[in-house]
Design a protein around this motif. Sequence first.
Motif, PDB file in Angstrom:
ATOM      1  N   ASP A   1       0.791  -1.229   0.000  1.00  0.00           N
ATOM      2  CA  ASP A   1       0.000   0.000   0.000  1.00  0.00           C
ATOM      3  C   ASP A   1       0.825   1.282   0.000  1.00  0.00           C
ATOM      4  OD1 ASP A   1       1.051  -0.255   2.470  1.00  0.00           O
ATOM      5  OD2 ASP A   1      -0.809  -0.007   3.574  1.00  0.00           O
ATOM      6  N   HIS A   2       2.131   1.167  -0.167  1.00  0.00           N
ATOM      7  CA  HIS A   2       2.935   2.395  -0.248  1.00  0.00           C
ATOM      8  C   HIS A   2       4.285   2.110  -0.900  1.00  0.00           C
ATOM      9  CE1 HIS A   2       4.558   0.532   3.366  1.00  0.00           C
ATOM     10  NE2 HIS A   2       5.544   1.408   3.403  1.00  0.00           N
ATOM     11  N   THR A   3       4.873   3.180  -1.429  1.00  0.00           N
ATOM     12  CA  THR A   3       6.187   3.106  -2.069  1.00  0.00           C
ATOM     13  C   THR A   3       7.026   4.259  -1.535  1.00  0.00           C
ATOM     14  OG1 THR A   3       5.376   2.060  -4.083  1.00  0.00           O
ATOM     15  CG2 THR A   3       7.372   3.367  -4.299  1.00  0.00           C
ATOM     16  N   VAL A   4       8.307   4.021  -1.350  1.00  0.00           N
ATOM     17  CA  VAL A   4       9.195   5.090  -0.880  1.00  0.00           C
ATOM     18  C   VAL A   4      10.385   5.202  -1.827  1.00  0.00           C
ATOM     19  CG1 VAL A   4      10.476   6.037   1.081  1.00  0.00           C
ATOM     20  CG2 VAL A   4       8.545   4.502   1.495  1.00  0.00           C
ATOM     21  N   HIS A   5      10.670   6.422  -2.232  1.00  0.00           N
ATOM     22  CA  HIS A   5      11.825   6.717  -3.065  1.00  0.00           C
ATOM     23  C   HIS A   5      12.875   7.371  -2.176  1.00  0.00           C
ATOM     24  CE1 HIS A   5      13.748   9.125  -6.549  1.00  0.00           C
ATOM     25  NE2 HIS A   5      14.152   7.884  -6.600  1.00  0.00           N
ATOM     26  N   VAL A   6      14.076   6.839  -2.187  1.00  0.00           N
ATOM     27  CA  VAL A   6      15.143   7.367  -1.336  1.00  0.00           C
ATOM     28  C   VAL A   6      16.289   7.850  -2.221  1.00  0.00           C
ATOM     29  CG1 VAL A   6      16.718   6.871   0.592  1.00  0.00           C
ATOM     30  CG2 VAL A   6      14.578   5.579   0.369  1.00  0.00           C
ATOM     31  N   VAL A   7      16.759   9.047  -1.962  1.00  0.00           N
ATOM     32  CA  VAL A   7      17.946   9.557  -2.644  1.00  0.00           C
ATOM     33  C   VAL A   7      18.912  10.068  -1.586  1.00  0.00           C
ATOM     34  CG1 VAL A   7      18.877  11.225  -4.297  1.00  0.00           C
ATOM     35  CG2 VAL A   7      16.607  10.239  -4.669  1.00  0.00           C
ATOM     36  N   VAL A   8      20.138   9.574  -1.629  1.00  0.00           N
ATOM     37  CA  VAL A   8      21.160  10.033  -0.680  1.00  0.00           C
ATOM     38  C   VAL A   8      22.147  10.929  -1.415  1.00  0.00           C
ATOM     39  CG1 VAL A   8      23.160   9.292   0.678  1.00  0.00           C
ATOM     40  CG2 VAL A   8      20.984   8.117   0.933  1.00  0.00           C
ATOM     41  N   THR A   9      22.342  12.124  -0.874  1.00  0.00           N
ATOM     42  CA  THR A   9      23.317  13.066  -1.423  1.00  0.00           C
ATOM     43  C   THR A   9      24.107  13.645  -0.261  1.00  0.00           C
ATOM     44  OG1 THR A   9      21.518  13.706  -2.912  1.00  0.00           O
ATOM     45  CG2 THR A   9      23.555  14.978  -3.059  1.00  0.00           C
ATOM     46  N   GLY A  10      25.409  13.444  -0.277  1.00  0.00           N
ATOM     47  CA  GLY A  10      26.234  13.970   0.814  1.00  0.00           C
ATOM     48  C   GLY A  10      25.777  13.391   2.140  1.00  0.00           C
TER      49      GLY A  10
ATOM     50  N   MET B   1      13.788   3.897   5.907  1.00  0.00           N
ATOM     51  CA  MET B   1      14.382   4.584   7.063  1.00  0.00           C
ATOM     52  C   MET B   1      15.669   3.876   7.507  1.00  0.00           C
ATOM     53  SD  MET B   1      12.958   7.360   8.263  1.00  0.00           S
ATOM     54  CE  MET B   1      13.622   7.409   9.936  1.00  0.00           C
ATOM     55  N   LEU B   2      15.627   2.553   7.556  1.00  0.00           N
ATOM     56  CA  LEU B   2      16.815   1.816   8.000  1.00  0.00           C
ATOM     57  C   LEU B   2      17.964   1.969   7.009  1.00  0.00           C
ATOM     58  CD1 LEU B   2      15.103  -1.395   9.431  1.00  0.00           C
ATOM     59  CD2 LEU B   2      16.281   0.377  10.733  1.00  0.00           C
ATOM     60  N   GLU B   3      17.638   2.026   5.701  1.00  0.00           N
ATOM     61  CA  GLU B   3      18.707   2.226   4.711  1.00  0.00           C
ATOM     62  C   GLU B   3      19.281   3.637   4.804  1.00  0.00           C
ATOM     63  OE1 GLU B   3      20.242  -0.220   3.036  1.00  0.00           O
ATOM     64  OE2 GLU B   3      18.888  -1.332   4.324  1.00  0.00           O
ATOM     65  N   ALA B   4      18.425   4.621   5.093  1.00  0.00           N
ATOM     66  CA  ALA B   4      18.925   5.988   5.290  1.00  0.00           C
ATOM     67  C   ALA B   4      19.852   6.021   6.507  1.00  0.00           C
ATOM     68  CB  ALA B   4      17.754   6.950   5.469  1.00  0.00           C
ATOM     69  N   LEU B   5      19.456   5.340   7.571  1.00  0.00           N
ATOM     70  CA  LEU B   5      20.296   5.304   8.775  1.00  0.00           C
ATOM     71  C   LEU B   5      21.598   4.557   8.521  1.00  0.00           C
ATOM     72  CD1 LEU B   5      17.435   4.714  11.344  1.00  0.00           C
ATOM     73  CD2 LEU B   5      18.981   6.688  11.309  1.00  0.00           C
ATOM     74  N   ARG B   6      21.519   3.485   7.711  1.00  0.00           N
ATOM     75  CA  ARG B   6      22.734   2.738   7.367  1.00  0.00           C
ATOM     76  C   ARG B   6      23.686   3.630   6.568  1.00  0.00           C
ATOM     77  NH1 ARG B   6      22.842  -3.082   6.586  1.00  0.00           N
ATOM     78  NH2 ARG B   6      20.660  -3.042   5.977  1.00  0.00           N
ATOM     79  N   ALA B   7      23.127   4.385   5.619  1.00  0.00           N
ATOM     80  CA  ALA B   7      23.967   5.301   4.835  1.00  0.00           C
ATOM     81  C   ALA B   7      24.644   6.318   5.747  1.00  0.00           C
ATOM     82  CB  ALA B   7      23.117   6.002   3.774  1.00  0.00           C
ATOM     83  N   SER B   8      23.959   6.666   6.848  1.00  0.00           N
ATOM     84  CA  SER B   8      24.524   7.667   7.773  1.00  0.00           C
ATOM     85  C   SER B   8      25.585   7.063   8.679  1.00  0.00           C
ATOM     86  CB  SER B   8      23.404   8.283   8.616  1.00  0.00           C
ATOM     87  OG  SER B   8      23.074   7.439   9.709  1.00  0.00           O
ATOM     88  N   GLY B   9      25.854   5.764   8.537  1.00  0.00           N
ATOM     89  CA  GLY B   9      26.953   5.160   9.290  1.00  0.00           C
ATOM     90  C   GLY B   9      26.538   4.236  10.409  1.00  0.00           C
ATOM     91  N   LEU B  10      25.234   4.021  10.578  1.00  0.00           N
ATOM     92  CA  LEU B  10      24.752   3.120  11.629  1.00  0.00           C
ATOM     93  C   LEU B  10      24.376   1.777  11.002  1.00  0.00           C
ATOM     94  CD1 LEU B  10      22.435   5.666  13.460  1.00  0.00           C
ATOM     95  CD2 LEU B  10      24.689   4.893  14.218  1.00  0.00           C
ATOM     96  N   ILE B  11      24.531   0.713  11.745  1.00  0.00           N
ATOM     97  CA  ILE B  11      24.203  -0.610  11.216  1.00  0.00           C
ATOM     98  C   ILE B  11      22.987  -1.146  11.971  1.00  0.00           C
ATOM     99  CG2 ILE B  11      25.011  -2.991  10.978  1.00  0.00           C
ATOM    100  CD1 ILE B  11      27.842  -1.805  10.645  1.00  0.00           C
ATOM    101  N   PRO B  12      21.876  -1.365  11.250  1.00  0.00           N
ATOM    102  CA  PRO B  12      20.702  -1.935  11.921  1.00  0.00           C
ATOM    103  C   PRO B  12      20.954  -3.396  12.271  1.00  0.00           C
ATOM    104  CG  PRO B  12      20.181  -1.246   9.644  1.00  0.00           C
ATOM    105  CD  PRO B  12      21.655  -1.165   9.814  1.00  0.00           C
ATOM    106  N   LEU B  13      20.521  -3.806  13.428  1.00  0.00           N
ATOM    107  CA  LEU B  13      20.671  -5.208  13.818  1.00  0.00           C
ATOM    108  C   LEU B  13      19.326  -5.743  14.288  1.00  0.00           C
ATOM    109  CD1 LEU B  13      24.051  -5.291  15.818  1.00  0.00           C
ATOM    110  CD2 LEU B  13      23.625  -6.129  13.499  1.00  0.00           C
ATOM    111  N   HIS B  14      18.852  -6.776  13.595  1.00  0.00           N
ATOM    112  CA  HIS B  14      17.631  -7.451  14.013  1.00  0.00           C
ATOM    113  C   HIS B  14      18.059  -8.508  15.027  1.00  0.00           C
ATOM    114  CE1 HIS B  14      13.865  -9.386  14.033  1.00  0.00           C
ATOM    115  NE2 HIS B  14      14.156 -10.343  13.178  1.00  0.00           N
TER     116      HIS B  14
END
Lengths: 82, 298
Positions: free
Chosen positions: B86-95, B117-130
Amino acid sequence: VKRSPDIVATDLGNEVVLLNTRTQSMFTLNATGRLVWYAIEEHDLEEIAAQLEAAFEVERDEAKKDASALIAELRTAGLVHD
Amino acid sequence: MTELEFRLLGRRVTGRVSNGAAQLVRELFQHPEIADALESDWVIELHQHSEEAPLEALQDAYRAEIHGGFVMVRTDGDTLWVSAEDHTVHVVVTGTRARLEVYSRELRGGGALMVAMLEALRASGLIPLHAAMADREGHATAFLGASGRGKTTSLITAMTRGYTPICEDFALLEPDSLRVYGLDRGLRLLPDTLERLRAHDPLVEPESFVRGKHFVPYERLGKRLWTSRLARLWLLERTDTETRLETLGASERVMALFTASGVPLLETGREVTRRHFARLPGELEMARLRLGTTPIPL
């Protein structure tokens, strides 16, 4: 031969773990496989066999056969393409 | 529409999204206790579109398994499309900026938004852990593994042995300091697991019962740690014989980390992963814990 852009390679020095991000499957290459993985884009089969011969003291023909088989496996697994 | 403006581990999360999307993001990511626990220049901005996502979102998309379901994914460098029912998210990382465009009419599930959100946080240097994690004396033990392998059961066992819960399901790892930060708000327990906890603490009272699990907020347990230093990771598997720890080889350790962190989808996140996953197995005590008929060696 090119490495697939979908692969995340984690180099552990004497082996390398390959994650195919499309299929979410993982592969491990040992030291000889690692050499092939990092040489594959810049060198042809003859050159890779020469590197294997020098690094692991294997016969050139044997090295060429092993490298060729490994590249075929990597291709089948979607890790490299032409 | 709801305005979002908060910080998570120094990352600024800002934007205006539908009420459903905002609720989802706040539920997992807005925690005043760890808002400024780290310093960061990163900004994650969210924007809402009320129309369907453009068709390009699904061109050449592939199916990716996620925690509790699947999403359709299309990636290209630091651009990502993630689509759920029911939803789509487009993510663009710049700098140091991740821009998330949310396309939905009414958002019910949140799989794609969570992945984004988790991929944005991963790009920021954090590693998600389940994982489920517990602390003792400033050292965290993480229990990893697929659903049903015993993460929550192991956490409950740890709690009955004097450990303090950090998370039952999700945490973020700052890989340089090895600090982990819990993200969930309580324990989701199957009825028999709740009874095991009650045998140790009879006063535990769930807040709600959703999809077959009791939800017990951490405040009802009287204890919870938001952060600790990650010391060991145990990859859980079941066995019919006695419980035992087994050594993991170097490549198995990396695979265990990928199992817990998921597949990095953005190029910047892949770079973060490449940089740290070769190093982390050497800095952490990692083993396979075969859960069997005898007590866990905690």
